[in-house]
Design an enzyme around this catalytic site. Structure first.
Site, mmCIF file in Angstrom:
data_model
loop_
_atom_site.group_PDB
_atom_site.id
_atom_site.type_symbol
_atom_site.label_atom_id
_atom_site.label_comp_id
_atom_site.label_asym_id
_atom_site.label_seq_id
_atom_site.Cartn_x
_atom_site.Cartn_y
_atom_site.Cartn_z
ATOM 1 N N SER A 140 0.985 -1.273 -0.154
ATOM 2 C CA SER A 140 0.088 -0.040 0.141
ATOM 3 C C SER A 140 0.842 1.086 -0.007
ATOM 4 O O SER A 140 1.615 1.510 -0.857
ATOM 5 C CB SER A 140 -0.982 0.080 1.082
ATOM 6 O OG SER A 140 -1.937 1.103 0.948
ATOM 7 N N GLU A 244 -1.233 -2.930 -8.035
ATOM 8 C CA GLU A 244 -2.614 -3.067 -7.007
ATOM 9 C C GLU A 244 -3.152 -2.003 -6.397
ATOM 10 O O GLU A 244 -2.583 -0.744 -6.605
ATOM 11 C CB GLU A 244 -2.257 -4.243 -5.850
ATOM 12 C CG GLU A 244 -1.201 -3.640 -5.115
ATOM 13 C CD GLU A 244 -1.514 -2.552 -3.862
ATOM 14 O OE1 GLU A 244 -2.694 -2.877 -3.448
ATOM 15 O OE2 GLU A 244 -0.819 -2.098 -3.239
ATOM 16 N N HIS A 314 -4.587 -5.420 -1.345
ATOM 17 C CA HIS A 314 -5.201 -5.224 -0.197
ATOM 18 C C HIS A 314 -6.147 -6.442 0.035
ATOM 19 O O HIS A 314 -7.341 -6.527 0.132
ATOM 20 C CB HIS A 314 -6.089 -4.067 -0.179
ATOM 21 C CG HIS A 314 -5.174 -2.819 -0.054
ATOM 22 N ND1 HIS A 314 -4.326 -2.654 -1.219
ATOM 23 C CD2 HIS A 314 -5.011 -2.091 0.951
ATOM 24 C CE1 HIS A 314 -3.616 -1.267 -0.723
ATOM 25 N NE2 HIS A 314 -4.044 -1.061 0.402
#
Length: 344
Positions: A140, A244, A314
């Site tokens: 992230s 992602e 995630h």
């Protein structure tokens, strides 16, 4: 109407503007691999972005590391809080720098993502990191650290679980294989059908078939796209780009892939792996493109092997993907194979 002075000024500045990103990009450094994790090693837990809100979650992380035969140590400013950040920038950066300089710390794991890592990039001691290479792992917002430290210190960094991750069998197995056993492993999605006639979860979608080789580079799409044009991104030429994201509607993914296209990133890569974009489908927007539409729009014309659906993102079950390590992707099978160990 623009004045003649404005036009002349624009003409004089234009070459400088065009050249700046190329000049700012650091020259690639020889890759440094961090030592592998061994039983008894100490993992430094730090908060480079969002604060550590739950002491119970921190204790679960410590016990999970202990179950792997490791020790844990909290950074000096671990529980600091400055609004939505885990303390002041200088203190968060100092924790990271100190862990790299401390010979008793063998790996660094971020506790949370959130926002704030990019604020630290000018404050980090990249020379120290190159002298004392260590495992750095997270995902992230930690993408900013993973990319910058790979680019500025030449260190292989790890896109994988944070301290607050779910420490289940799938995630722990991949972490152990990559960081502790040092396997040049093959990443492949689960193929369990459950009680359905065909697989319905964690499917692979091939966008362009074929096999490609290159250095694995990437991470969170939002964070990565916001770093483009800074000195804190690596050289994308010939790379396998993996991406992602979470909570981004298709128009946002479209905008960020447009940024990568206009910046020339997509035209340089040898292949693309788009992992999971969790909760990224539009909700009630009439006539919206789907995420599948957006990926096809940008990745199919590249004519390089590309697939989506890999266990990166995630999600509860996640791979540990090393940045800077040579790998081979098979976009038809939806696999990523390391061509070398990620750790020394």
């Amino acid at each position: 109407m623009l004045s003649r002075r404005t036009l002349l000024k624009s003409a004089l500045l234009a070459p400088l503007v065009r050249q700046w990103p190329a000049e700012a990009r650091p020259l690639p450094l020889p890759l440094q691999k961090p030592p592998r994790l061994k039983p008894g090693d100490t993992v430094g837990l730090f908060c480079p972005a969002a604060p550590a809100y739950s002491r119970e979650q921190v204790q679960i992380t410590i016990e999970s590391l202990q179950a792997l035969g490791l020790k844990a140590r909290l950074a000096p400013h671990f529980y600091d809080r400055y609004g939505y950040l885990a303390g002041r920038d200088a203190d968060r950066a100092a924790d990271l720098n100190a862990f790299f300089a401390d010979p008793s710390i063998h790996a660094l794991m971020a506790m949370h993502g959130g926002w704030g890592c990019a604020r630290l990039l000018p404050l980090l001691n990249y020379e120290q990191m190159r002298r004392t290479p260590k495992i750095l792992i997270g995902y992230s917002d930690i993408t900013a650290l993973l990319l910058a430290i790979n680019a500025k210190a030449g260190l292989a960094t790890m896109h994988g679980p944070e301290g607050a991750a779910t420490w289940n069998r799938f995630t722990v197995d991949w972490l152990r294989r990559v960081l502790m056993d040092g396997e040049a492993t093959l990443f492949q999605n689960p193929t369990d059908k459950g009680d359905t006639l065909t697989q319905t979860r964690d499917r692979i979608t091939t966008l362009n078939p074929g096999i490609a080789r290159g250095r694995l580079l990437g991470g969170n799409l939002t964070v990565l796209s916001h770093l483009i044009g800074t000195p804190y991104v690596p050289d994308w030429k010939g790379a396998i780009l993996f991406l992602e994201d979470v909570h981004e509607e298709p128009y946002s993914v479209d905008r960020m892939l447009t940024q990568l296209k206009l910046a020339g990133v997509l035209d340089q890569v040898a292949g693309v792996v788009f992992g999971k974009c969790t909760k990224c489908e539009t909700e009630g927007s009439y006539g919206s493109l789907t995420l599948e539409d957006v990926l096809a729009t940008y990745l199919e014309p590249l004519k390089v092997p590309a697939f989506s659906g890999a266990m990166i993102g995630h999600i509860v079950d996640k791979f540990t993907i090393p940045l800077g390590i040579n790998a081979e992707i098979d976009a038809t099978k939806g696999t990523i194979r390391l061509l070398e160990a990620a750790v020394a």
